[in-house]
Enzyme design. Structure first.
Site, PDB file in Angstrom:
ATOM      1  N   THR A  48       0.893  -1.148  -0.222  1.00 35.55           N
ATOM      2  CA  THR A  48       0.025  -0.138  -0.039  1.00 35.55           C
ATOM      3  C   THR A  48       0.837   1.176  -0.086  1.00 35.55           C
ATOM      4  OG1 THR A  48      -0.123   0.081   2.498  1.00 35.55           O
ATOM      5  CG2 THR A  48      -2.012  -1.129   1.217  1.00 35.55           C
ATOM      6  N   GLY A  49       1.991   1.247  -0.837  1.00 38.55           N
ATOM      7  CA  GLY A  49       2.814   2.363  -1.149  1.00 38.55           C
ATOM      8  C   GLY A  49       2.110   3.535  -1.797  1.00 38.55           C
ATOM      9  N   THR A  50       2.173   4.739  -0.857  1.00 38.58           N
ATOM     10  CA  THR A  50       0.982   4.992  -0.111  1.00 38.58           C
ATOM     11  C   THR A  50       1.098   6.658   0.161  1.00 38.58           C
ATOM     12  OG1 THR A  50      -0.064   3.035   0.738  1.00 38.58           O
ATOM     13  CG2 THR A  50      -0.010   5.059   2.047  1.00 38.58           C
ATOM     14  N   THR A  51       0.147   7.250   0.440  1.00 46.36           N
ATOM     15  CA  THR A  51      -0.016   8.613   1.213  1.00 46.36           C
ATOM     16  C   THR A  51      -1.104   8.556   2.204  1.00 46.36           C
ATOM     17  OG1 THR A  51       1.106   9.835  -0.734  1.00 46.36           O
ATOM     18  CG2 THR A  51       0.093  10.924   1.057  1.00 46.36           C
ATOM     19  N   LYS A  72      -7.551   2.552   2.660  1.00 45.66           N
ATOM     20  CA  LYS A  72      -6.685   2.440   3.697  1.00 45.66           C
ATOM     21  C   LYS A  72      -6.820   2.947   5.077  1.00 45.66           C
ATOM     22  CE  LYS A  72      -3.215   2.801  -0.345  1.00 45.66           C
ATOM     23  NZ  LYS A  72      -2.518   3.705  -1.056  1.00 45.66           N
TER      24      LYS A  72
END
Length: 233
Positions: free
Chosen positions: A22-25, A56
């Site tokens: 879940t690379g992600t903000t 998320k």
């Protein structure tokens, strides 16, 4: 020389063997009546986008949520464990768990398994003891309460923006704008963040969810670039 061929050597694409990330903000900020959450919705498997509409923001108690970044499997498992322990405590004490207790359970699980997990968590919510709270748990299991927290690969692009824009005592609407602008900025720059923006406002009255579709994201970067182009014409 290794006698075992890697999946790439066997002609298998990288995205078929990579872990779901879940690379992600992710982001959360405190305000007078509670907290505001925000996150993008992209889940990647290597260079392949496995899911464009991931949620998320995960509920672990009635008024406590967490934002997940890192390995999707690791963070989902941790959130399930925390939800189990909080439900158990609530049944035994007949009282709603506090945000601090939830964050400490996250810390315990992340720290004790730090060599086996890739999990960065933001735990936030509202309780009758301390009101709205945000706890940041980066890789390794440290736990710190902060007025706002950002995480994930996209957060590296917006530290300066957040430090410059954040001000204490913001209203709910100001926090929503602060979070949506920051997440949109990260999504513009970070290839591992994308999709839509999911927002949540959590107060003593419960949680209210909001979504900003991908075609309605803030476009201030485009406006700034157009303004600069017009000035040079």
């Amino acid at each position: 020389m290794s006698l075992i061929e890697s999946p790439v050597d066997q002609g298998i694409p990288e995205w078929m063997t990579s872990e779901h990330m879940t690379g992600t903000t992710i982001m959360a900020v405190e305000f007078a009546d509670g907290v505001v959450f925000g996150a993008d919705s992209r889940t990647s498997t290597g260079s392949y986008v496995a899911n464009r509409v991931t949620d998320k923001l995960t509920q672990v108690s009635e008024k406590i949520y967490c934002c997940r970044s890192g390995s999707a499997a690791d963070t989902q498992a941790i959130a399930d464990y925390v939800k189990f322990f909080l439900d158990l405590q609530e049944n035994e004490t007949n009282e709603e768990p506090t945000v601090e207790i939830a964050s400490r359970i996250f810390q315990l699980l992340c720290y004790q398994n730090r060599d086996n997990l890739m999990a960065s968590i933001i735990c936030a919510g509202w309780d009758k003891v301390k009101g709205g709270q945000v706890y940041c748990l980066p890789l390794g299991g440290m736990c710190v309460r902060m007025p706002f927290a950002i995480g994930g690969s996209g957060s590296t692009y917006i530290y300066g923006h957040c430090d410059n824009t954040y001000k204490s005592g913001m209203s709910e609407q100001e926090c929503l704008k602060f979070v949506s602008d920051a997440v949109a900025l990260a999504m513009h720059r970070d290839g591992s963040s994308g999709g839509m923006i999911r927002l949540a406002v959590l107060t003593k009255d419960g949680c209210r969810r909001l979504n900003i579709p991908g075609n309605e994201l803030p476009t201030f970067l485009v406006q700034i670039n157009l303004l600069k182009f017009c000035r040079t014409c």
